[in-house]
Design a protein around this motif. Sequence first.
Motif, short mmCIF file in Angstrom:
data_model
loop_
_atom_site.label_atom_id
_atom_site.label_comp_id
_atom_site.label_asym_id
_atom_site.label_seq_id
_atom_site.Cartn_x
_atom_site.Cartn_y
_atom_site.Cartn_z
N ALA A 194 0.84 -1.20 0.00
CA ALA A 194 0.00 0.00 0.00
C ALA A 194 0.87 1.25 0.00
N GLY A 195 0.56 2.18 -0.90
CA GLY A 195 1.32 3.42 -0.98
C GLY A 195 1.42 3.88 -2.43
N VAL A 196 2.23 4.90 -2.67
CA VAL A 196 2.39 5.47 -4.00
C VAL A 196 3.61 4.86 -4.68
N HIS A 197 3.43 4.47 -5.95
CA HIS A 197 4.49 3.86 -6.75
C HIS A 197 4.82 4.80 -7.91
N ARG A 198 6.09 5.08 -8.09
CA ARG A 198 6.55 6.09 -9.06
C ARG A 198 7.26 5.41 -10.24
N LEU A 199 6.92 5.82 -11.44
CA LEU A 199 7.53 5.29 -12.66
C LEU A 199 8.25 6.40 -13.42
N VAL A 200 9.48 6.10 -13.87
CA VAL A 200 10.24 7.02 -14.73
C VAL A 200 10.60 6.26 -16.00
N ARG A 201 10.17 6.79 -17.15
CA ARG A 201 10.45 6.12 -18.43
C ARG A 201 10.29 7.10 -19.59
N ILE A 202 10.69 6.65 -20.77
CA ILE A 202 10.39 7.39 -22.00
C ILE A 202 8.94 7.12 -22.34
N SER A 203 8.14 8.17 -22.42
CA SER A 203 6.71 7.99 -22.62
C SER A 203 6.39 7.45 -24.01
N PRO A 204 5.61 6.36 -24.08
CA PRO A 204 5.18 5.86 -25.39
C PRO A 204 4.08 6.73 -26.00
N PHE A 205 3.60 7.72 -25.24
CA PHE A 205 2.52 8.60 -25.71
C PHE A 205 3.04 9.98 -26.09
N ASP A 206 4.36 10.16 -26.06
CA ASP A 206 4.97 11.46 -26.37
C ASP A 206 5.71 11.34 -27.69
N SER A 207 5.28 12.09 -28.71
CA SER A 207 5.89 12.01 -30.04
C SER A 207 7.35 12.45 -30.02
N GLN A 208 7.73 13.24 -29.00
CA GLN A 208 9.11 13.70 -28.89
C GLN A 208 9.97 12.78 -28.02
N ALA A 209 9.37 11.66 -27.56
CA ALA A 209 10.09 10.65 -26.79
C ALA A 209 10.80 11.24 -25.58
N ARG A 210 10.08 12.08 -24.84
CA ARG A 210 10.66 12.67 -23.64
C ARG A 210 10.44 11.77 -22.43
N ARG A 211 11.31 11.95 -21.46
CA ARG A 211 11.19 11.15 -20.24
C ARG A 211 10.06 11.71 -19.38
N GLN A 212 9.23 10.81 -18.82
CA GLN A 212 8.08 11.20 -18.02
C GLN A 212 8.13 10.52 -16.65
N THR A 213 7.62 11.20 -15.64
CA THR A 213 7.47 10.64 -14.30
C THR A 213 5.98 10.53 -13.99
N SER A 214 5.55 9.34 -13.58
CA SER A 214 4.13 9.09 -13.31
C SER A 214 3.96 8.46 -11.94
N PHE A 215 2.77 8.60 -11.38
CA PHE A 215 2.46 8.07 -10.06
C PHE A 215 1.13 7.33 -10.08
N SER A 216 1.08 6.26 -9.31
CA SER A 216 -0.18 5.56 -9.06
C SER A 216 -0.17 5.08 -7.62
N ALA A 217 -1.37 5.03 -7.02
CA ALA A 217 -1.49 4.62 -5.62
C ALA A 217 -2.09 3.23 -5.53
#
Length: 372
Positions: A194-217
Amino acid sequence: MRAEIEAAAGEIRESLALLRRHLDWDNALRRLDELNAHAEDPKLWDDPTRAQTIMRERTQLENSVNGYRALERDLSDSLELIEMGEAEGDATVVADAEAQLYALRDRAAKLQIESLLSGEADANDCFVEVNAGAGGTEAQDWALMLIRMYIRWAEQHGYKTEWLEESPGEEAGIKSATVQVKGHNAYGWLKTEAGVHRLVRISPFDSQARRQTSFSAVSVSPVIDDKINVEINEKDCRIDTFRASGAGGQHVNKTDSAIRITHLPTGIVVACQQERSQHKNRAKAWDMLRARLYERELKIREDAAAALEATKSDIGWGHQIRSYVLHPYQMVKDLRTEVETSQSQAVLDGDLDMFLEAALAARLKGQSDDAA
């Protein structure tokens, strides 16, 4: 006897002492005798629900007691073999006994961890809920990756899973999903997730292939059985019906029978859309609400209510328990235990045991420190 052998034996003896204290040895033996007497009563199965509860407790306690006794016996046997081999100059006997001793040390560590799965609800099934947080479509895709990770872990350990609710994202992934994990000690193993999980990756939804940070609980709550009583005043709840929907597949029925229950005093919301029958969905939703309220009470008992509320209110920076980095390098790191691995894809495929065991071991260390 060499120093490394003495050190290994010392670690095993320390584990035995902790296990004995955790079991409350004399009371455990007394309780086991009582349960054995109940099991021999021919009238026990007149009440199947009570019988199953008694037999489950008996099996769990018997396994713990027998595990302790076997470890104690095997330690004594290994040390005697080492002494005998050294006295007779038989290097083969000594080597074999040493290997047994080191295997015993690993077994003792595992028994210590398993001994923590003795809480009031640890043996129960559990609900695993994932909610996408900061990050938009990227976070919703991450939420789907997380729920799949837990399903894969469950399948690898022989647990069954059942999808109960799924709210699809606008473009990809999910906004939220709830899965029931069914099997012995499911809640005990997964409760520390239980808690928040953080993901860092190259976004497959970004046409410029930028690195994105996302969170889910992630929220984990035990399925409540008959021995745990949670009272809910229906006047404190709002019940809504809605049309079930999902991202596709077999696990979500497309009907008009989905149920959502909001517990007004706490703000807890549960939903079920698995069954075609509104009556069945309503019953399952009430079970889920009881589980969430019980889990909330457990958190309060552990003085973690404040942290839990912070987690729920802000799924983002500063609240994560684990980071999953897929770019510019590969690493999954638990921020509570400092356990990390570069095998990030294996973790996302369900290889979570190192993190689950470390979290339980940290609790065991905390208990031993308190006892000291």
